[in-house]
Design a protein around this motif. Sequence first.
Motif, PDB file in Angstrom:
ATOM      1  N   ALA A 200       0.842  -1.197   0.000  1.00 12.65           N
ATOM      2  CA  ALA A 200       0.000   0.000   0.000  1.00 12.65           C
ATOM      3  C   ALA A 200       0.879   1.250   0.000  1.00 12.65           C
ATOM      4  CB  ALA A 200      -0.919   0.001   1.215  1.00 12.65           C
ATOM      5  N   ARG A 201       0.571   2.202  -0.882  1.00 15.12           N
ATOM      6  CA  ARG A 201       1.429   3.365  -1.038  1.00 15.12           C
ATOM      7  C   ARG A 201       0.604   4.613  -1.346  1.00 15.12           C
ATOM      8  NH1 ARG A 201       6.610   1.651  -1.390  1.00 15.12           N
ATOM      9  NH2 ARG A 201       7.359   3.665  -2.109  1.00 15.12           N
ATOM     10  N   PHE A 202       1.243   5.758  -1.192  1.00 15.68           N
ATOM     11  CA  PHE A 202       0.735   7.033  -1.702  1.00 15.68           C
ATOM     12  C   PHE A 202       1.438   7.268  -3.038  1.00 15.68           C
ATOM     13  CE2 PHE A 202      -0.042   7.315   2.788  1.00 15.68           C
ATOM     14  CZ  PHE A 202      -1.185   8.079   2.925  1.00 15.68           C
ATOM     15  N   ILE A 203       0.667   7.368  -4.109  1.00 11.94           N
ATOM     16  CA  ILE A 203       1.247   7.461  -5.449  1.00 11.94           C
ATOM     17  C   ILE A 203       0.749   8.727  -6.128  1.00 11.94           C
ATOM     18  CG2 ILE A 203       1.476   6.356  -7.702  1.00 11.94           C
ATOM     19  CD1 ILE A 203       0.951   3.660  -6.285  1.00 11.94           C
ATOM     20  N   ASP A 204       1.670   9.580  -6.529  1.00 17.06           N
ATOM     21  CA  ASP A 204       1.357  10.822  -7.234  1.00 17.06           C
ATOM     22  C   ASP A 204       1.538  10.573  -8.726  1.00 17.06           C
ATOM     23  OD1 ASP A 204       1.385  13.400  -8.382  1.00 17.06           O
ATOM     24  OD2 ASP A 204       2.044  14.289  -6.504  1.00 17.06           O
ATOM     25  N   LEU A 205       0.427  10.499  -9.444  1.00 18.80           N
ATOM     26  CA  LEU A 205       0.462  10.142 -10.853  1.00 18.80           C
ATOM     27  C   LEU A 205       0.975  11.266 -11.742  1.00 18.80           C
ATOM     28  CD1 LEU A 205      -2.978   8.307 -10.959  1.00 18.80           C
ATOM     29  CD2 LEU A 205      -0.710   7.254 -10.906  1.00 18.80           C
TER      30      LEU A 205
ATOM     31  N   ILE B 272     -10.855  -7.226  -2.676  1.00 17.55           N
ATOM     32  CA  ILE B 272      -9.539  -7.126  -3.307  1.00 17.55           C
ATOM     33  C   ILE B 272      -8.797  -5.961  -2.652  1.00 17.55           C
ATOM     34  CG2 ILE B 272     -10.307  -8.109  -5.507  1.00 17.55           C
ATOM     35  CD1 ILE B 272     -10.560  -5.270  -6.599  1.00 17.55           C
ATOM     36  N   PRO B 273      -7.473  -5.845  -2.848  1.00 14.09           N
ATOM     37  CA  PRO B 273      -6.733  -4.738  -2.202  1.00 14.09           C
ATOM     38  C   PRO B 273      -7.347  -3.384  -2.538  1.00 14.09           C
ATOM     39  CG  PRO B 273      -5.194  -6.349  -3.068  1.00 14.09           C
ATOM     40  CD  PRO B 273      -6.563  -6.776  -3.546  1.00 14.09           C
ATOM     41  N   ALA B 274      -7.593  -2.591  -1.497  1.00 10.29           N
ATOM     42  CA  ALA B 274      -8.271  -1.305  -1.686  1.00 10.29           C
ATOM     43  C   ALA B 274      -7.337  -0.279  -2.300  1.00 10.29           C
ATOM     44  CB  ALA B 274      -8.807  -0.796  -0.351  1.00 10.29           C
ATOM     45  N   CYS B 275      -7.878   0.491  -3.234  1.00  7.11           N
ATOM     46  CA  CYS B 275      -7.114   1.547  -3.905  1.00  7.11           C
ATOM     47  C   CYS B 275      -8.052   2.710  -4.185  1.00  7.11           C
ATOM     48  CB  CYS B 275      -6.513   1.022  -5.203  1.00  7.11           C
ATOM     49  SG  CYS B 275      -5.535   2.241  -6.118  1.00  7.11           S
ATOM     50  N   TYR B 276      -7.780   3.860  -3.556  1.00  3.58           N
ATOM     51  CA  TYR B 276      -8.646   5.033  -3.651  1.00  3.58           C
ATOM     52  C   TYR B 276      -7.993   6.068  -4.562  1.00  3.58           C
ATOM     53  CZ  TYR B 276     -11.500   9.022  -2.119  1.00  3.58           C
ATOM     54  OH  TYR B 276     -12.339  10.106  -2.080  1.00  3.58           O
ATOM     55  N   LEU B 277      -8.744   6.542  -5.552  1.00  2.00           N
ATOM     56  CA  LEU B 277      -8.235   7.539  -6.497  1.00  2.00           C
ATOM     57  C   LEU B 277      -8.796   8.913  -6.158  1.00  2.00           C
ATOM     58  CD1 LEU B 277      -6.804   8.499  -9.080  1.00  2.00           C
ATOM     59  CD2 LEU B 277      -8.788   7.671 -10.387  1.00  2.00           C
TER      60      LEU B 277
ATOM     61  N   SER C 192      -4.209   1.839  -0.729  1.00  2.00           N
ATOM     62  CA  SER C 192      -3.308   2.707  -1.492  1.00  2.00           C
ATOM     63  C   SER C 192      -4.079   3.958  -1.886  1.00  2.00           C
ATOM     64  CB  SER C 192      -2.796   2.008  -2.746  1.00  2.00           C
ATOM     65  OG  SER C 192      -1.847   1.014  -2.430  1.00  2.00           O
ATOM     66  N   ILE C 193      -3.361   5.097  -1.927  1.00  2.00           N
ATOM     67  CA  ILE C 193      -3.966   6.371  -2.289  1.00  2.00           C
ATOM     68  C   ILE C 193      -3.300   6.871  -3.562  1.00  2.00           C
ATOM     69  CG2 ILE C 193      -4.506   8.718  -1.554  1.00  2.00           C
ATOM     70  CD1 ILE C 193      -5.808   6.585   0.199  1.00  2.00           C
ATOM     71  N   LEU C 194      -4.072   6.925  -4.643  1.00  3.18           N
ATOM     72  CA  LEU C 194      -3.589   7.484  -5.908  1.00  3.18           C
ATOM     73  C   LEU C 194      -4.032   8.935  -5.993  1.00  3.18           C
ATOM     74  CD1 LEU C 194      -4.546   4.733  -8.522  1.00  3.18           C
ATOM     75  CD2 LEU C 194      -2.432   4.935  -7.236  1.00  3.18           C
ATOM     76  N   VAL C 195      -3.116   9.806  -6.415  1.00  5.66           N
ATOM     77  CA  VAL C 195      -3.416  11.232  -6.465  1.00  5.66           C
ATOM     78  C   VAL C 195      -3.142  11.757  -7.875  1.00  5.66           C
ATOM     79  CG1 VAL C 195      -3.011  13.487  -5.416  1.00  5.66           C
ATOM     80  CG2 VAL C 195      -2.654  11.414  -4.061  1.00  5.66           C
ATOM     81  N   MET C 196      -4.132  12.446  -8.437  1.00  6.80           N
ATOM     82  CA  MET C 196      -3.933  13.173  -9.687  1.00  6.80           C
ATOM     83  C   MET C 196      -4.656  14.501  -9.556  1.00  6.80           C
ATOM     84  SD  MET C 196      -6.355  10.819 -12.203  1.00  6.80           S
ATOM     85  CE  MET C 196      -6.147  11.856 -13.647  1.00  6.80           C
ATOM     86  N   ASP C 197      -4.132  15.528 -10.199  1.00 11.73           N
ATOM     87  CA  ASP C 197      -4.714  16.855 -10.064  1.00 11.73           C
ATOM     88  C   ASP C 197      -5.646  17.137 -11.227  1.00 11.73           C
ATOM     89  OD1 ASP C 197      -5.122  19.384  -8.879  1.00 11.73           O
ATOM     90  OD2 ASP C 197      -3.762  20.278 -10.335  1.00 11.73           O
ATOM     91  N   GLY C 198      -6.930  16.993 -10.992  1.00 17.33           N
ATOM     92  CA  GLY C 198      -7.895  17.271 -12.036  1.00 17.33           C
ATOM     93  C   GLY C 198      -8.370  16.006 -12.727  1.00 17.33           C
ATOM     94  N   MET C 199      -9.382  16.173 -13.536  1.00 14.67           N
ATOM     95  CA  MET C 199     -10.064  15.058 -14.159  1.00 14.67           C
ATOM     96  C   MET C 199      -9.898  15.121 -15.668  1.00 14.67           C
ATOM     97  SD  MET C 199     -12.598  13.048 -15.337  1.00 14.67           S
ATOM     98  CE  MET C 199     -13.870  14.177 -15.885  1.00 14.67           C
ATOM     99  N   VAL C 200      -8.896  14.399 -16.182  1.00 17.18           N
ATOM    100  CA  VAL C 200      -8.722  14.228 -17.624  1.00 17.18           C
ATOM    101  C   VAL C 200      -9.344  12.881 -17.968  1.00 17.18           C
ATOM    102  CG1 VAL C 200      -7.087  14.040 -19.518  1.00 17.18           C
ATOM    103  CG2 VAL C 200      -6.585  15.555 -17.582  1.00 17.18           C
ATOM    104  N   PRO C 201     -10.479  12.859 -18.657  1.00 17.25           N
ATOM    105  CA  PRO C 201     -11.242  11.619 -18.804  1.00 17.25           C
ATOM    106  C   PRO C 201     -10.436  10.405 -19.261  1.00 17.25           C
ATOM    107  CG  PRO C 201     -12.552  13.445 -19.592  1.00 17.25           C
ATOM    108  CD  PRO C 201     -11.186  14.007 -19.268  1.00 17.25           C
TER     109      PRO C 201
END
Length: 335
Positions: free
Chosen positions: A18-23, A204-209, A231-240
């Motif tokens: 489990a990680r903090f991931i900056d996309l 299944i392993p939890a992953c929050y975007l 795991s926490i996935l981070v992205m700035d804004g919503m590019v479809p």
Amino acid sequence: MRLVDFLDCSPAMTNSDARFIDLDNDVSLSYQEMVNASIHLANLLRKKGVKSQDVVATYAPNSVAAYCCIFAISRVGAAWLPLNTRSTFESNLKLIDKSEAVLLFVDEGIAAANPKFSDRFSDDQLIFLDGQQIAGLAFSSLSKAPAVGFDFDDQSHTPEGDQALVSLLATGGTTGDSKLAEWGSLAWQTFTSIQAEVMPLPDIPACYLVSAPITHAAGIASFAVMLQGASILVMDGMVPETLLSVIETYKVTHLFLPPTAIYMLLAHEKVKAHDYSSLRYFWYAAAPMSVDKLKEAIAIFGPVMVQTYGQAEAPMICTFFSAQDHVEALEKGDA
């Protein structure tokens, strides 16, 4: 419960997956590395004179760096004031003034675009960051364990139990300027406990975007899943196209978006080209959603749509409409 407790008490502290991931910024931290970074930054705050129950603001886009700042604020017992980068600079200044914030973590680009900062804050009241560093410290340094013997007294002067102020959240401002809703320890504990009850760990392993602003519901909802070890996935804004691809690539289980963003996903030409079988909770709120669009979303993403209602002034899951509730309503023709 302090915000940093959701990090420190997470089962992910002993789970290396489990990680903090900056996309956007190619940054990835384990939970332990996030703890280390928050301790280093909390020590910096203490050296700058920040005390328990002072207010410290963050004014930056979604990023792992922003989470580091939030946890550091909490670790010194201060209260977090999140400022939405999509709000006007002037409206955020009003919130800073109302809160009497003593210090501001601010994105370098935002600071450069708004020279008025120098009129409002001394150099000692500002800590600059971007997606790769905070206060000039790269993550390669921040993520390292503190020196042996390092003693950080993070709770010695924090009010106990329900009396501790944890955050100040801006209200909608529909009747004038936004106000500041005070969330204490009990409010956060209640909100996250309700969230964990109505949206338990998936199979299944939890992953929050997090793609909607971290300063609002999408970010607030992330703390409960941290305590579940996600795991926490981070992205700035919503590019479809990017977001749709990320769901498939990272096997995202939790996602929060307002209806307008969901409409953008549904309208994308490649919306049916990806695998969404990992999704367990596609959470929508903040505005009404078209029934026809909701039916389309269920047809594409699966029977995983969940709805809540709440306000900053009423933390925050006041009602919950589960995925099964949606299916039953559609079958009965109640939708």
